[in-house]
Design a protein around this motif. Sequence first.
Motif, mmCIF file in Angstrom:
data_model
loop_
_atom_site.group_PDB
_atom_site.id
_atom_site.type_symbol
_atom_site.label_atom_id
_atom_site.label_comp_id
_atom_site.label_asym_id
_atom_site.label_seq_id
_atom_site.Cartn_x
_atom_site.Cartn_y
_atom_site.Cartn_z
ATOM 1 N N GLU A 417 0.850 -1.258 0.059
ATOM 2 C CA GLU A 417 0.029 -0.088 -0.015
ATOM 3 C C GLU A 417 0.766 1.418 0.081
ATOM 4 N N GLY A 418 2.176 1.135 -0.149
ATOM 5 C CA GLY A 418 2.983 2.273 -0.191
ATOM 6 C C GLY A 418 3.800 2.681 0.858
ATOM 7 N N ASP A 537 12.216 -1.071 -4.519
ATOM 8 C CA ASP A 537 10.661 -0.940 -4.461
ATOM 9 C C ASP A 537 10.121 -2.215 -4.264
ATOM 10 N N LYS A 540 4.006 -0.884 -3.899
ATOM 11 C CA LYS A 540 3.823 0.657 -4.033
ATOM 12 C C LYS A 540 5.009 1.320 -3.223
ATOM 13 N N GLY A 541 5.367 0.395 -1.992
ATOM 14 C CA GLY A 541 6.238 0.704 -1.096
ATOM 15 C C GLY A 541 7.747 0.498 -1.590
ATOM 16 N N ARG A 542 8.642 0.893 -0.462
ATOM 17 C CA ARG A 542 10.007 0.916 -0.675
ATOM 18 C C ARG A 542 10.648 0.306 0.714
ATOM 19 N N GLN A 578 7.187 8.505 -2.306
ATOM 20 C CA GLN A 578 7.341 7.298 -3.376
ATOM 21 C C GLN A 578 6.053 7.100 -4.288
ATOM 22 N N GLY A 579 4.691 7.231 -3.618
ATOM 23 C CA GLY A 579 3.701 7.326 -4.423
ATOM 24 C C GLY A 579 3.318 8.338 -5.368
#
Lengths: 725, 304
Positions: A417-418, A537, A540-542, A578-579
């Motif tokens: 979810e980022g 990555d 959607k996250g890192r 990031q998003g």
Amino acid sequence: MLFGTAAVAVPIIIHLLNRRKFKKVTWAAMKFIKLSVEQNQRRMQLEDLLLLLLRCALLALLAFALARPAMKTSGTDVLGQAKVTAVVVLDNSYSMDLRGLDKKSAFQKARAAAKEAINAMPSGSYASVLLASDLVQEKDSIISPTRALSQAHEVIDRAKVSHHATDLYPAVDRAVEILKGRAALRKEIYIITDGQASGWQQQGEIRKLIDENREDIRVYILRVGEKKPPANYAITGLDVASGLTPVNHPLRFDVTVANHAEQAATNMIVGLYLDEGKSPADKVMIPEVKAGATRTVPLYARFSKVGYHSVRASFDQPERFDSLEADNQNLLVVNAVREVRVLLVDGDTEARDPREHESYFLKLALAPVPDHYVKVDTTTTADFARKVLKSYAAVALANVERLTPTQISALKTFLREGGGVLVYPGDRVDVDFYNKELFQKHGLLPSPWGVAVGDATQDEIYTMFQSSGYEHPITAPWNNRDFGQLDDVRTFRYLKLEKEPSDTVVKEAGPVKVVLRYAATRDAEDALGAPAIMERDWGKGRVFQFSSTADTAWSDFAVFAPSVVPVLYRILGNVQAQGDTGLNLRVGESFLHPLAVDQPNQQGRVVVPSLAQTNRLSAEVLRDRPVLQFKDTHRKGLYEFQLDGEEKTTLFAVQPDQRESDLHKVNDSELPSAATLINWEANTDLKEQVQKARVGTEYWLWILLVVLAMVALETYLAQKFSQSK
Amino acid sequence: MDVEQAADLLDPEAIARADALGLHARYVVEGYMAGEHKSPYRGFAIEFAQHREYSPGDDVRHIDWKVNGRTDRLFIKQYEQETNYVANILLDGSESMTYGSGQHTKIQYGKMIAAVLSYLILHQRDAVALGVFDEEMKDYAPRSNNRATLHTLMARLAAFEGDQATDIAGNLHDMALQTRRKGIFVLISDFFDEEEAVMEGIQHLRFGGHEVIVFHTLDPFELEFPFNGLVEFDGLENIPKILTRPAEIRRTYQREIESFQRRIREGCEKNGVHYVRVDTSKPLASVLSDYLSFRLRTAKGKQH
């Protein structure tokens, strides 16, 4: 045309036919004819043969002169001009917008030159028009050569300067490809450009291409515009130096100014404008930028509202000193937030003194004061599972021995979810578990933990961070020494990280990048030092993987505030943005909005305020994932994106390629020697120059002259031979 | 007187029947006589025979004034023309003689020469023998001094048509053997034959004591060779065809035909033969009158 050589047969046939066509005379004095013929026979036969050969050679030569190899270079109107198939490559990069002393832009002149090139073609010719910058703008070009030259004129009339940079290779390559597919006698390419050096950055390739086809395709470079580049100043960089973008806090933006002029620039004023406002949020005067140099200055601004904001850095009244508009400003879209919540998972909380806890210094670095906009919660490994991760921007695992499958699963959801995950090693970490489960199986870590380097108990032997050559956007500001320095930090022990391709086939795991390296040792395997921080990555996250501890056990990074705070904030800002990475694009780059797997048919729209234009977007699949894609980012500026059925509007910014700001011209000697360079002015007689080249070397004329001489010789000999002897 | 008789003999109807030959002959002779007061035959066959006493009616021109001076009597000189002299006219009637570029073929022209000479000779009461030959003697009219035979001669001449190869020498040898009495041989031919053999034949006649006159008859085209373009020459007398561009060999040809004429003429002169070149495009009258006046001059010279 070489069929014409069959005409050689004509004199032979005539000769044979003639032998069948004669007068008959009944004659008495045969004896004397016989005597005379006998005396002359040899000579007559020789003469006959000579004339026959001469006539055959004459016709063969004539056929040769009329055949293709000669025609290619013949161009007089006597024989009628051969048709031309031409590709007009019209440079519409934004440097073409530069106006000369006559107030006309280079592009206006280029359009006139393009039309003239088309007008100079003989009737019945075919023409393509390619609008070219660093790509061929197919939508506004004529790809397949057309006979309707008026259509080509219309396309040229409609053509506009784009905000792309120049790189003429793709267009020249395309032009050659178009012409190779044509069975035309004469093929020509007109490259109409301002001769900016950046257009010829692949000059070696272009030269090779032109040289390879020089027999077949004639290339003209029509250079338009000012011969000497005028002074140009550009804002080449705009960056959130503070990393995080909370509301109601002063934020530092680094603005980079480049001086492409021959002289130093003094007293330039740069302003920072928020949300397309008219008055600047901050202003700074730069006393001097040396010729050919860049300068980065900090400007400050504050957002009062949560959400997307545009930030514009621009020169004050640039029209007074700068003739190229496009690079006089720089645009950035940022997402302002109220607070940033971080969860620290501490794997070493047994000590009574919290200062000895693994996460103590990390917490201090992240939230140095009470009521800070970075809110930090700390938890133990055991309690970690009970936490709801969704409300956090990032989770840091500090010296956590191992994770349960539930915890791994929760982290994966969080990343999907980022969210951001920071992973620190330590003496408790189960290296094998991390390598097998997190790296190998789930692809969460950028690198496996490697062998330990150094001894933590030794104070004298340590490793420093790299002192220059920062490549990652997070560390890039340190390339400017004014920003601060990272090479004071001492690391005594670290686990070796390697940038190696993982053999996991986890679909959601992205590419691996090195954020920061250690200084290269003398006996290092390569010139680069070992990685200190790596990222990858995931969803959607890192995930950020550190090579040394979060506390001071192996390194004094945690207590070196001037270094650790900005690095961590920039990491958090990076996670937060990031998003939004796709929000700041270069001209021509596609805007991508990833769609949730359960909503593969979601639609959206992009509004271009500067053009008052709305584009519908439909879902498409890119690298196995459903996305909304917007490709038409050929003009700089702000764009608005909205998902159907959602109120929220996302902003994104399109920025021209900064390389185009450097207006230096390519040297004539660097241009392909096989091409004909024409410095085009309004009074240039292009037709004459091009036709002269179409005539080329007069060797067809030589053949014709030889033929004429042979005709004369033939007439003379025929006359002489027929005289009585 | 003579003229009227000749006119009777060569009346237009007879001439029409005789291929208009006689008309030509009469025209030529009449024209000649009209222009000259002296009769042409005077210089022709003149061989002194004896003196005879003058009787009224004799031609006063024949009175021998020398004898008169010595004897004071009138004697006239009598010639042996009626009895002793025979003119043998031999006409080459081979196929090559049938060539003609203009109004007349060579043989027609030759026939005219033969006719005119026959007329003249008969009218001076000499005898004429006429032979037309090719490989062999084809038509031979034995000698006669009867003027009435003239018409027969014309008819025979006119009727003859040549279509054979020639053998001049053979015929000459034959004639030399057959003709015992000395006479005049008139040979009308283009001499397209073996030159040396022909000369031998002529020599044979001369050895026999005959006087020989050669009428070398050639067409103007044969002399000038005025053809252009590509021409196939179809040879008369069975000679193979030749395809050539005459313009390119014209000079060589002219050189060759000239040297041919020269050889014939020189051969004749060496043997004391009168050589007359006849161009068939020239009027017959001038050809003959030229020759006859020449002959008269030389005959006069002989007398002195």
